[in-house]
Design a protein around this motif. Structure first.
Motif, PDB file in Angstrom:
ATOM      1  N   VAL A   1      18.991 -12.668 -11.609  1.00 38.17           N
ATOM      2  CA  VAL A   1      18.261 -13.309 -12.704  1.00 38.17           C
ATOM      3  C   VAL A   1      18.169 -12.402 -13.933  1.00 38.17           C
ATOM      4  N   LEU A   2      17.918 -11.112 -13.737  1.00 42.92           N
ATOM      5  CA  LEU A   2      17.555 -10.220 -14.844  1.00 42.92           C
ATOM      6  C   LEU A   2      18.590 -10.228 -15.961  1.00 42.92           C
ATOM      7  N   TYR A   3      19.877 -10.248 -15.624  1.00 41.79           N
ATOM      8  CA  TYR A   3      20.899 -10.182 -16.668  1.00 41.79           C
ATOM      9  C   TYR A   3      21.003 -11.463 -17.484  1.00 41.79           C
ATOM     10  N   HIS A   4      20.332 -12.522 -17.040  1.00 41.35           N
ATOM     11  CA  HIS A   4      20.271 -13.758 -17.831  1.00 41.35           C
ATOM     12  C   HIS A   4      19.077 -13.780 -18.785  1.00 41.35           C
ATOM     13  N   ARG A   5      18.237 -12.776 -18.732  1.00 36.37           N
ATOM     14  CA  ARG A   5      17.019 -12.754 -19.542  1.00 36.37           C
ATOM     15  C   ARG A   5      17.253 -11.992 -20.841  1.00 36.37           C
ATOM     16  N   ARG A   6      16.865 -12.598 -21.960  1.00 35.00           N
ATOM     17  CA  ARG A   6      17.006 -11.925 -23.259  1.00 35.00           C
ATOM     18  C   ARG A   6      16.027 -10.762 -23.392  1.00 35.00           C
ATOM     19  N   SER A   7      14.929 -10.838 -22.672  1.00 34.44           N
ATOM     20  CA  SER A   7      13.950  -9.755 -22.704  1.00 34.44           C
ATOM     21  C   SER A   7      13.707  -9.269 -21.275  1.00 34.44           C
ATOM     22  N   PRO A   8      14.494  -8.322 -20.803  1.00 32.47           N
ATOM     23  CA  PRO A   8      14.366  -7.906 -19.393  1.00 32.47           C
ATOM     24  C   PRO A   8      13.027  -7.268 -19.068  1.00 32.47           C
ATOM     25  N   ILE A   9      12.435  -6.539 -20.003  1.00 36.35           N
ATOM     26  CA  ILE A   9      11.134  -5.920 -19.726  1.00 36.35           C
ATOM     27  C   ILE A   9      10.069  -6.991 -19.535  1.00 36.35           C
ATOM     28  N   ASP A  10      10.096  -8.030 -20.370  1.00 37.12           N
ATOM     29  CA  ASP A  10       9.147  -9.128 -20.191  1.00 37.12           C
ATOM     30  C   ASP A  10       9.327  -9.787 -18.828  1.00 37.12           C
ATOM     31  N   HIS A  11      10.579  -9.895 -18.359  1.00 36.94           N
ATOM     32  CA  HIS A  11      10.814 -10.464 -17.039  1.00 36.94           C
ATOM     33  C   HIS A  11      10.173  -9.594 -15.964  1.00 36.94           C
ATOM     34  N   LEU A  12      10.337  -8.289 -16.075  1.00 38.76           N
ATOM     35  CA  LEU A  12       9.736  -7.393 -15.090  1.00 38.76           C
ATOM     36  C   LEU A  12       8.210  -7.478 -15.120  1.00 38.76           C
ATOM     37  N   LEU A  13       7.624  -7.586 -16.299  1.00 39.31           N
ATOM     38  CA  LEU A  13       6.163  -7.710 -16.401  1.00 39.31           C
ATOM     39  C   LEU A  13       5.680  -9.010 -15.778  1.00 39.31           C
ATOM     40  N   ALA A  14       6.428 -10.089 -15.986  1.00 36.91           N
ATOM     41  CA  ALA A  14       6.048 -11.371 -15.401  1.00 36.91           C
ATOM     42  C   ALA A  14       6.146 -11.325 -13.875  1.00 36.91           C
ATOM     43  N   LEU A  15       7.165 -10.660 -13.356  1.00 32.89           N
ATOM     44  CA  LEU A  15       7.276 -10.502 -11.908  1.00 32.89           C
ATOM     45  C   LEU A  15       6.092  -9.708 -11.361  1.00 32.89           C
ATOM     46  N   LYS A  16       5.711  -8.661 -12.070  1.00 30.12           N
ATOM     47  CA  LYS A  16       4.583  -7.833 -11.620  1.00 30.12           C
ATOM     48  C   LYS A  16       3.295  -8.654 -11.601  1.00 30.12           C
ATOM     49  N   ASP A  17       3.140  -9.558 -12.574  1.00 27.17           N
ATOM     50  CA  ASP A  17       1.953 -10.411 -12.624  1.00 27.17           C
ATOM     51  C   ASP A  17       1.816 -11.299 -11.385  1.00 27.17           C
ATOM     52  N   CYS A  18       2.919 -11.593 -10.720  1.00 26.15           N
ATOM     53  CA  CYS A  18       2.875 -12.461  -9.542  1.00 26.15           C
ATOM     54  C   CYS A  18       2.477 -11.715  -8.280  1.00 26.15           C
ATOM     55  N   LEU A  19       2.531 -10.384  -8.318  1.00 25.08           N
ATOM     56  CA  LEU A  19       2.291  -9.563  -7.139  1.00 25.08           C
ATOM     57  C   LEU A  19       0.826  -9.171  -6.978  1.00 25.08           C
ATOM     58  N   LYS A  20       0.402  -9.088  -5.728  1.00 33.43           N
ATOM     59  CA  LYS A  20      -0.864  -8.441  -5.426  1.00 33.43           C
ATOM     60  C   LYS A  20      -0.737  -6.940  -5.705  1.00 33.43           C
ATOM     61  N   ARG A  21      -1.854  -6.263  -5.815  1.00 33.25           N
ATOM     62  CA  ARG A  21      -1.816  -4.806  -5.890  1.00 33.25           C
ATOM     63  C   ARG A  21      -1.221  -4.266  -4.592  1.00 33.25           C
ATOM     64  N   GLY A  22      -0.283  -3.364  -4.731  1.00 28.33           N
ATOM     65  CA  GLY A  22       0.405  -2.840  -3.560  1.00 28.33           C
ATOM     66  C   GLY A  22       1.588  -3.686  -3.132  1.00 28.33           C
ATOM     67  N   GLY A  23       1.791  -4.823  -3.814  1.00 25.87           N
ATOM     68  CA  GLY A  23       2.903  -5.694  -3.478  1.00 25.87           C
ATOM     69  C   GLY A  23       4.236  -5.098  -3.880  1.00 25.87           C
ATOM     70  N   GLU A  24       5.306  -5.684  -3.366  1.00 25.18           N
ATOM     71  CA  GLU A  24       6.636  -5.105  -3.526  1.00 25.18           C
ATOM     72  C   GLU A  24       7.565  -6.046  -4.279  1.00 25.18           C
ATOM     73  N   LEU A  25       8.314  -5.486  -5.225  1.00 29.24           N
ATOM     74  CA  LEU A  25       9.351  -6.209  -5.949  1.00 29.24           C
ATOM     75  C   LEU A  25      10.713  -5.844  -5.383  1.00 29.24           C
ATOM     76  N   VAL A  26      11.536  -6.865  -5.156  1.00 28.53           N
ATOM     77  CA  VAL A  26      12.934  -6.662  -4.767  1.00 28.53           C
ATOM     78  C   VAL A  26      13.780  -7.216  -5.912  1.00 28.53           C
ATOM     79  N   LEU A  27      14.468  -6.327  -6.602  1.00 25.18           N
ATOM     80  CA  LEU A  27      15.203  -6.673  -7.814  1.00 25.18           C
ATOM     81  C   LEU A  27      16.686  -6.424  -7.592  1.00 25.18           C
ATOM     82  N   GLU A  28      17.492  -7.470  -7.757  1.00 24.53           N
ATOM     83  CA  GLU A  28      18.939  -7.338  -7.623  1.00 24.53           C
ATOM     84  C   GLU A  28      19.589  -7.874  -8.891  1.00 24.53           C
ATOM     85  N   THR A  29      20.496  -7.079  -9.470  1.00 21.86           N
ATOM     86  CA  THR A  29      21.066  -7.470 -10.748  1.00 21.86           C
ATOM     87  C   THR A  29      22.391  -6.754 -10.975  1.00 21.86           C
TER      88      THR A  29
END
Length: 354
Positions: free
Chosen positions: A229-257
Motif C-alpha cells: 500500500v505505502l508506495y501508492h500513497r502520495r504522503s507516506p508519512i501520513d499513511h504511517l501516522l494513520a496506521l499508528k492511530d489504529c493501534l493500541k499502545r504496544g501494538g505492532e505494525l507489519v509494513l511491506e512495501t
C-alpha cells in the motif's frame, strides 16, 4: 477456534437468492448484500472494546458506499449468489486456503463458473472444493516470508488494503482472534464474500472502505498490516501516522512495501510510471523506511525480509489474463523495469507503537 487445524462449521448455509440473468439484476437487494457483510456479528464481537462505537456507525456508512455503487457491482454480486450451497465444509487455513467437502463434477463445475465471474483474481491461491484458483500473485509465498516474524495468536488484527481477503484467512489460520480488512475495491469485496459464503461463522470481515474512511484515533487493534500500500500513497508519512492511530499502545505494525537499495537518504520517485503502474510515488531504501517509522513515532523498527519479486511469484494465469510482471520487466535485462528503473524488490518491516 482452532484455526490452525481443520475446522468444520456446524451451521448449514441458507440457500442463495434465486438466480436471475445478469442483464436483469439490479441492486435492489442492497440490504441482502449488507447482511452478507455480517456487520451485526462484528458489532457483537467488538462489544466492550474501544472499537464498538465505530462498529455501530458502520451500517449507515457502508450502506451509503453501496448506494454509490459501481458499474459492475451487480454482475459481481450475481456471481457470488450463483455459488452453490455446500453444507458444513471443512476449512484449512494454516498451510493454505482450502475448502473440502464431498463433491462431484457437477458441484465443481458450478463453483468454477461462479468464481470465473469474479475474474481477475489477484491474490491467492484458493482451493474451492477442488477448483484451483491460480491467482496472479503467489501470495502464499509472501505469507511464508512474513508470518514467522509476527505473533498473531489471540490478536485483533486490521489488514489495510486487504484486497480479496486472502491474507485475512491466513491470519486466522495463524491464530488471530479476528481480522477486519479494509479495501474500497468492489471486485475484491465480492471475491471475499465468495469465501465468506462458506465461512459465515469465522471472525473475518471485509469493509469496502479506505484507511482514510476510518475515524481518527481508533486505537483498538493489536496488530495492523499494510502490505503493498505505502508506495501508492502520495504522503507516506501520513499513511504511517494513520496506521499508528489504529493501534493500541504496544501494538505492532507489519509494513511491506517496494524498496530500493541505498542509505537513509535514498528514495526513488518515478518520473512517470513504475513497472507500468502510474500510481507509484515513493520507493525508499530500507534505511530510509526505518527512519520514516521513527519519525512517525514507532519504536523498535526492524527489517525482517527483503526479497526480489520473481516472474514465478507474479504472472498472468487463467484467472488473471492481463499483463503482469514478465511484461513489466526489460526483456533484455530482468533486473530493470521497462522504464529502466530497478526491478521490484519488497521489504517487510515490523515496528511497535510505544
Amino acid at each position: 477456534f482452532p484455526y490452525t487445524t481443520l475446522f468444520r462449521s456446524g451451521r448449514r448455509l441458507q440457500p442463495g437468492q434465486p438466480m436471475v440473468p445478469v442483464s436483469q439484476l439490479r441492486l435492489d437487494d442492497r440490504p441482502a448484500m449488507i447482511q452478507h457483510l455480517a456487520l451485526d456479528a462484528l458489532q457483537r464481537h467488538l462489544a466492550g472494546s474501544p472499537l464498538y462505537g465505530w462498529a455501530t456507525s458502520l451500517p449507515a456508512q457502508i450502506a451509503a458506499r453501496i448506494e454509490e455503487g459501481h458499474g459492475d457491482l451487480a454482475r459481481w454480486w450475481s456471481a457470488v449468489q450463483r455459488l452453490p450451497q455446500v453444507p458444513a465444509p471443512k476449512v484449512e487455513l494454516a498451510q493454505r486456503f482450502a475448502l473440502h467437502s464431498d463433491h462431484d463434477a457437477v458441484l465443481q463445475a458450478q463453483v468454477k463458473e461462479a468464481l470465473q465471474g469474479l475474474i481477475p483474481w489477484r491474490k491467492g491461491p484458493f482451493d474451492f472444493f477442488g477448483v484451483q484458483v491460480d491467482t496472479e500473485w503467489r501470495s502464499d509465498w509472501k505469507w511464508e516470508r512474513v508470518s514467522p516474524h509476527v505473533e498473531l495468536r489471540g490478536k485483533r488484527v486490521l489488514d489495510v488494503g486487504c484486497g480479496n481477503g486472502y491474507y485475512q484467512w491466513r491470519m486466522l489460520g495463524a491464530g488471530a482472534e479476528s481480522v477486519v480488512g479494509v479495501d474500497p475495491n468492489w471486485l475484491f469485496l465480492c471475491q471475499f464474500l465468495a469465501a465468506k459464503r462458506y465461512l459465515p461463522e469465522l471472525p473475518a470481515w471485509h469493509l469496502p472502505l479506505a484507511l482514510e474512511d476510518l475515524p481518527e484515533k481508533l486505537e483498538g487493534f493489536d496488530t495492523v498490516f499494510s502490505m503493498g500500500v505505502l508506495y501508492h500513497r502520495r504522503s507516506p508519512i501520513d499513511h504511517l501516522l494513520a496506521l499508528k492511530d489504529c493501534l493500541k499502545r504496544g501494538g505492532e505494525l507489519v509494513l511491506e512495501t517496494l524498496v530500493v537499495e541505498g542509505d537513509a537518504s535514498t528514495v526513488l520517485v518515478p518520473e512517470d510510471r513504475y513497472a507500468q503502474m502510474r500510481n507509484v510515488w515513493f520507493l525508499p531504501s530500507v534505511a530510509a523506511l526505518e527512519l520514516w517509522l521513527r519519525r512517525a513515532g514507532f519504536a523498535d523498527a526492524r527489517c525482517v525480509d527483503v526479497s526480489l519479486t520473481s516472474v514465478e511469484e507474479q504472472r498472468s494465469t487463467e484467472w488473471m489474463r492481463f499483463q503482469s510482471l514478465p511484461e513489466f520487466l526489460d526483456p533484455q535485462d530482468r533486473s530493470r523495469t521497462v522504464e529502466g528503473l530497478p526491478a521490484p524488490m519488497r521489504a517487510t518491516l515490523v515496528a511497535r507503537k510505544p
